[in-house]
Design an enzyme around this catalytic site. Sequence first.
Site, short mmCIF file in Angstrom:
data_model
loop_
_atom_site.label_atom_id
_atom_site.label_comp_id
_atom_site.label_asym_id
_atom_site.label_seq_id
_atom_site.Cartn_x
_atom_site.Cartn_y
_atom_site.Cartn_z
N ASP A 10 0.87 -1.19 0.00
CA ASP A 10 0.00 0.00 0.00
C ASP A 10 0.90 1.23 0.00
OD1 ASP A 10 -2.38 1.60 0.33
OD2 ASP A 10 -1.89 1.83 2.43
N SER A 11 0.28 2.40 -0.17
CA SER A 11 1.05 3.64 -0.09
C SER A 11 1.48 3.93 1.35
CB SER A 11 0.21 4.80 -0.62
OG SER A 11 -0.99 4.90 0.13
N CYS A 73 -4.14 -1.47 -1.86
CA CYS A 73 -4.31 -0.04 -2.04
C CYS A 73 -5.39 0.16 -3.10
CB CYS A 73 -2.99 0.58 -2.50
SG CYS A 73 -3.13 2.32 -2.95
N GLU A 148 -3.16 8.98 8.42
CA GLU A 148 -1.68 8.96 8.43
C GLU A 148 -1.12 9.91 9.50
OE1 GLU A 148 0.68 7.10 6.70
OE2 GLU A 148 -0.83 5.87 5.69
N CYS A 180 -11.03 2.91 -0.37
CA CYS A 180 -9.62 3.21 -0.08
C CYS A 180 -9.30 2.44 1.19
CB CYS A 180 -9.45 4.71 0.13
SG CYS A 180 -7.89 5.16 0.92
N HIS A 182 -7.39 2.87 3.59
CA HIS A 182 -7.26 3.62 4.84
C HIS A 182 -8.63 3.79 5.53
CE1 HIS A 182 -3.31 4.78 3.31
NE2 HIS A 182 -3.03 5.38 4.46
N1 DGL Z 1 -4.67 3.18 0.88
C1 DGL Z 1 -4.63 3.95 -0.34
C2 DGL Z 1 -5.87 3.64 -1.18
O1 DGL Z 1 -6.48 2.66 -0.96
C3 DGL Z 1 -4.41 5.36 0.03
C4 DGL Z 1 -4.23 6.26 -1.12
C5 DGL Z 1 -3.26 7.37 -0.99
O2 DGL Z 1 -2.09 7.11 -0.72
O3 DGL Z 1 -3.70 8.47 -1.29
O4 DGL Z 1 -6.27 4.30 -2.08
#
Ligand code: DGL
Length: 263
Positions: A10-11, A73, A148, A180, A182
């Site tokens: 993931d990011s 992600c 975050e 998403c 998160h």
């Molecule tokens: N968890 C990522 C997603 O599902 C976060 C995206 C991001 O880094 O903006 O989209």
Amino acid sequence: MDNRAIGIFDSGVGGLTVLKEYQKLLPHENYIYFGDTARLPYGSKSKETICNFSKQIVEFLINQNVKLIVIACGTASAMAYNTLQKEFSIPIIDIISPTAKQIKDDNIGVIATKATIKSNSWEEEIHKYSPNTHVTSLACPLFVPLVEEGFATSEITPLVVKKYLSYFHEIPISSLILGCTHYPILENVIQDELGKEIKLINPGTYSAIYAKEYLMQNKLLHSQSSDGNIIFYSSDNEEYFKNIAETFFPIHNYEIHMEQMKA
Ligand code: DGL
């Protein structure tokens, strides 16, 4: 049997909500998790950039000798899944297609990052299986920074959630996809805002169900009967990753390393 680990990325820390679902269904597997915290957020970046970042991470995970890669992600699933599938022979599972195949509902809401919503991927994928489903999509760009920054339980979060989700008070939806990864961290606040009658859908659950079937059918499950291990990599300061992750995932039990990526 295949005793190699499952790679998952993931990011940032959002993919841990997917990892949790995998651990519930596939507890005996080992996992290697990569959080690209140095380059977060993905949700405001171009398709080309997200594809390049995702390719680098997939290469890193392949070098760790994983047997399967999970795109934990939503944004990378929307922007890079097709490209990754074409360029790599390793099996790759995203979070959008397994969910779209399984959900049955006439009126579905989707919330996700700007990039994901703009790509229209959720709507297109849902319509492949349920062409008559009405899909209403909404980008909620402030949700990722809230998580975050470690503000998931702060008093400002219900205000931000209300600001975005009051949109759905006028629109008849019976379920809402947290598109998403998160967003499941904000699940309680989202549910309070929308009310109990709206079902929240965590795509990590469907991705894990799909992965389990895939591993079983292809005889690729790990042979151990004890709980599997996890190794974490973060592309920026691992202390930062650890502190945020620790608020909803028991990361102190596992190894964590920093692995810088080229810009
Ligand atoms: N968890 C990522 C997603 O599902 C976060 C995206 C991001 O880094 O903006 O989209």
